[in-house]
Design an enzyme around this catalytic site. Structure first.
Site, PDB file in Angstrom:
ATOM      1  N   GLY A   1       3.083  -1.211   4.225  1.00 59.18           N
ATOM      2  CA  GLY A   1       3.120   0.227   3.964  1.00 59.18           C
ATOM      3  C   GLY A   1       4.533   0.672   3.631  1.00 59.18           C
ATOM      4  O   GLY A   1       5.031   0.487   2.516  1.00 59.18           O
ATOM      5  N   GLY A   2       5.211   1.256   4.614  1.00 59.07           N
ATOM      6  CA  GLY A   2       6.526   1.857   4.407  1.00 59.07           C
ATOM      7  C   GLY A   2       7.512   0.984   3.636  1.00 59.07           C
ATOM      8  O   GLY A   2       8.196   1.459   2.723  1.00 59.07           O
TER       9      GLY A   2
ATOM     10  N   GLY B   1       2.950   2.135  10.790  1.00 56.40           N
ATOM     11  CA  GLY B   1       3.903   3.236  10.632  1.00 56.40           C
ATOM     12  C   GLY B   1       4.638   3.588  11.914  1.00 56.40           C
ATOM     13  O   GLY B   1       5.317   4.607  11.994  1.00 56.40           O
TER      14      GLY B   1
ATOM     15  N   HIS C   1      -9.253   1.117   5.223  1.00 59.30           N
ATOM     16  CA  HIS C   1      -7.954   1.357   5.853  1.00 59.30           C
ATOM     17  C   HIS C   1      -8.121   2.307   7.055  1.00 59.30           C
ATOM     18  O   HIS C   1      -8.922   3.235   7.004  1.00 59.30           O
ATOM     19  CB  HIS C   1      -6.966   1.948   4.848  1.00 59.30           C
ATOM     20  CG  HIS C   1      -5.559   1.884   5.358  1.00 59.30           C
ATOM     21  ND1 HIS C   1      -5.063   2.813   6.245  1.00 59.30           N
ATOM     22  CD2 HIS C   1      -4.580   0.974   5.162  1.00 59.30           C
ATOM     23  CE1 HIS C   1      -3.817   2.481   6.556  1.00 59.30           C
ATOM     24  NE2 HIS C   1      -3.502   1.363   5.913  1.00 59.30           N
TER      25      HIS C   1
ATOM     26  N   GLU D   1      -6.430   4.692   8.041  1.00 60.07           N
ATOM     27  CA  GLU D   1      -6.227   6.117   7.740  1.00 60.07           C
ATOM     28  C   GLU D   1      -7.475   6.727   7.109  1.00 60.07           C
ATOM     29  O   GLU D   1      -7.783   7.898   7.328  1.00 60.07           O
ATOM     30  CB  GLU D   1      -4.988   6.275   6.837  1.00 60.07           C
ATOM     31  CG  GLU D   1      -3.713   6.025   7.634  1.00 60.07           C
ATOM     32  CD  GLU D   1      -2.586   5.378   6.844  1.00 60.07           C
ATOM     33  OE1 GLU D   1      -2.594   5.428   5.605  1.00 60.07           O
ATOM     34  OE2 GLU D   1      -1.681   4.810   7.496  1.00 60.07           O
TER      35      GLU D   1
ATOM     36  N   GLU E   1      -5.067  -4.973  10.575  1.00 58.04           N
ATOM     37  CA  GLU E   1      -4.018  -3.966  10.776  1.00 58.04           C
ATOM     38  C   GLU E   1      -4.255  -3.242  12.099  1.00 58.04           C
ATOM     39  O   GLU E   1      -5.034  -2.278  12.142  1.00 58.04           O
ATOM     40  CB  GLU E   1      -4.034  -2.947   9.631  1.00 58.04           C
ATOM     41  CG  GLU E   1      -3.762  -3.545   8.269  1.00 58.04           C
ATOM     42  CD  GLU E   1      -3.206  -2.512   7.295  1.00 58.04           C
ATOM     43  OE1 GLU E   1      -2.177  -2.800   6.688  1.00 58.04           O
ATOM     44  OE2 GLU E   1      -3.783  -1.410   7.169  1.00 58.04           O
TER      45      GLU E   1
ATOM     46  N   ASN F   1       0.864  -1.178   0.000  1.00 62.86           N
ATOM     47  CA  ASN F   1       0.000   0.000   0.000  1.00 62.86           C
ATOM     48  C   ASN F   1       0.903   1.231   0.000  1.00 62.86           C
ATOM     49  O   ASN F   1       1.501   1.567   1.021  1.00 62.86           O
ATOM     50  CB  ASN F   1      -0.898  -0.031   1.246  1.00 62.86           C
ATOM     51  CG  ASN F   1      -1.756   1.215   1.361  1.00 62.86           C
ATOM     52  OD1 ASN F   1      -1.828   2.022   0.429  1.00 62.86           O
ATOM     53  ND2 ASN F   1      -2.409   1.381   2.502  1.00 62.86           N
ATOM     54  N   TRP F   2       0.990   1.861  -1.149  1.00 61.85           N
ATOM     55  CA  TRP F   2       1.918   2.990  -1.277  1.00 61.85           C
ATOM     56  C   TRP F   2       1.400   4.270  -0.626  1.00 61.85           C
ATOM     57  O   TRP F   2       2.118   5.259  -0.527  1.00 61.85           O
ATOM     58  CB  TRP F   2       2.219   3.260  -2.769  1.00 61.85           C
ATOM     59  CG  TRP F   2       3.051   2.215  -3.433  1.00 61.85           C
ATOM     60  CD1 TRP F   2       3.455   1.015  -2.905  1.00 61.85           C
ATOM     61  CD2 TRP F   2       3.595   2.277  -4.757  1.00 61.85           C
ATOM     62  NE1 TRP F   2       4.212   0.323  -3.818  1.00 61.85           N
ATOM     63  CE2 TRP F   2       4.310   1.078  -4.967  1.00 61.85           C
ATOM     64  CE3 TRP F   2       3.533   3.217  -5.786  1.00 61.85           C
ATOM     65  CZ2 TRP F   2       4.972   0.804  -6.168  1.00 61.85           C
ATOM     66  CZ3 TRP F   2       4.192   2.948  -6.976  1.00 61.85           C
ATOM     67  CH2 TRP F   2       4.906   1.752  -7.154  1.00 61.85           C
ATOM     68  N   LYS F   3       0.136   4.277  -0.256  1.00 61.99           N
ATOM     69  CA  LYS F   3      -0.474   5.462   0.382  1.00 61.99           C
ATOM     70  C   LYS F   3      -0.235   6.701  -0.500  1.00 61.99           C
ATOM     71  O   LYS F   3      -0.188   6.578  -1.716  1.00 61.99           O
ATOM     72  CB  LYS F   3       0.048   5.618   1.817  1.00 61.99           C
ATOM     73  CG  LYS F   3      -0.111   4.308   2.606  1.00 61.99           C
ATOM     74  CD  LYS F   3       0.161   4.440   4.078  1.00 61.99           C
ATOM     75  CE  LYS F   3      -0.027   3.074   4.747  1.00 61.99           C
ATOM     76  NZ  LYS F   3       0.122   3.098   6.197  1.00 61.99           N
TER      77      LYS F   3
ATOM     78  N   SER G   1       3.838  -2.358  10.219  1.00 59.48           N
ATOM     79  CA  SER G   1       5.296  -2.425  10.414  1.00 59.48           C
ATOM     80  C   SER G   1       5.898  -3.779  10.046  1.00 59.48           C
ATOM     81  O   SER G   1       6.834  -4.251  10.710  1.00 59.48           O
ATOM     82  CB  SER G   1       5.671  -2.024  11.847  1.00 59.48           C
ATOM     83  OG  SER G   1       5.281  -0.687  12.098  1.00 59.48           O
TER      84      SER G   1
HETATM   85  O1  LIG Z   1      -0.970   0.669   6.816  1.00 62.77           O
HETATM   86  C1  LIG Z   1      -0.258  -0.235   6.426  1.00 62.77           C
HETATM   87  C2  LIG Z   1      -0.550  -0.953   5.174  1.00 62.77           C
HETATM   88  O2  LIG Z   1      -1.827  -0.648   4.709  1.00 62.77           O
HETATM   89  C3  LIG Z   1       0.957  -0.620   7.183  1.00 62.77           C
HETATM   90  O3  LIG Z   1       1.855   0.419   7.107  1.00 62.77           O
HETATM   91  P1  LIG Z   1       3.372   0.222   7.657  1.00 62.77           P
HETATM   92  O4  LIG Z   1       3.856  -1.069   7.041  1.00 62.77           O
HETATM   93  O5  LIG Z   1       4.103   1.424   7.192  1.00 62.77           O
HETATM   94  O6  LIG Z   1       3.249   0.103   9.143  1.00 62.77           O
END
Ligand SMILES: O=C(CO)COP(=O)(O)O
Length: 249
Positions: A233-234, A172, A94, A96, A166, A9-11, A212
């Site tokens: 994510g990251g 994050g 998600h 967020e 999640e 997920n590149w956000k 993470s």
């Molecule tokens: O929100 C995430 C994937 O959708 C997880 O993010 P991180 O891997 O950066 O913690």
């Protein structure tokens, strides 16, 4: 056999040039795998990503969509628009989106209906906040999230759903749920699915862990019996790290 999946997920990261260069690096570095590999770039980069990856093992998926088919919803994107640029799968729910854009279970139920009606597959995210975890309320919270958004669906619809647990406190933050914590919730989710539907449906659903996940913890997390992959994510923003995580599955 449940499908193993690793999704990035590149956000809100990567402009067009950065998207192209990360895709080139991924094409070079990703190991061969039987798992499904997905990336979710920003809306503006979905089509170029799709064009660049349509002959590859990587599926391009969307991070969100609106529930309406079309109309006066400034700034929004519909399921049919996503399909028109090659997208077959959409992330919904998600944390967020829930936190910063006020998306609640009722809205997510409408989005899920719209996605499925358009023939899109869903990666449905859910997970508790730190306060829920601290007060030992996390089982109840995740059960309610699933019930409210998805339990009106019939068994047939679940063929098009992937779940992604999640925990908000692990996103994050560098703080990962321990493999045992992830396993405990994933197993619980299967029990809840089994009670609402049946055991064979519960066994057939891929449940990803997100929060993470990094190259140095992926093997341990993915080795849990009820963890079928990850939503990253990251670490999905670096070809080397994402490839290492794909290798871990
Ligand atoms: O929100 C995430 C994937 O959708 C997880 O993010 P991180 O891997 O950066 O913690």
């Amino acid at each position: 056999m449940r499908k193993k999946i690793v999704a990035g997920n590149w956000k809100m990261n990567n402009d067009l040039a950065e998207t192209r260069s990360l895709i080139t690096a991924l094409k070079n570095e990703l190991p061969d795998t039987d798992a499904e590999v997905m990336i979710a770039p920003a809306y503006t980069n979905l089509y170029p990503a799709y064009e660049a990856l349509k002959e590859s093992q990587i599926e391009v998926i969307a991070q969100n969509m609106h529930f309406a088919g079309s109309g006066a919803y400034t700034g929004e994107v519909s399921a049919s628009m996503l399909k028109s640029v090659g997208v077959k799968t959409v992330i919904l729910g998600h944390s967020e989106r829930r936190e910063y854009f006020g998306e609640d279970d009722a809205l997510l139920a409408k989005k899920a209906d719209a996605a499925l009606a358009s023939g899109l597959r869903i990666v449905f995210c859910f997970g508790e906040e730190l306060t829920d975890r601290k007060s030992d309320n996390h089982f109840k919270v995740v059960e309610e999230q699933l019930k409210n958004a998805l339990f009106h669906l019939d068994a047939e619809a679940w063929k098009h759903i992937v779940l992604a647990y999640e925990p908000v406190w692990a996103i994050g933050t560098g703080e990962t749920a321990s493999p045992e914590q992830a396993q405990e919730i994933h197993k619980f989710i299967r029990e809840v699915l089994s009670a609402r539907y049946d055991e064979s449906l519960a066994d057939s659903i891929s449940i990803l862990y997100g929060g993470s996940v990094k190259p140095n913890n992926a093997v341990e997390i993915f080795s849990q019996p009820d963890v079928d992959g990850g939503l990253i994510g990251g670490a999905s923003l670096k070809a080397e790290d994402f490839s290492a995580i794909v290798k871990a599955i």
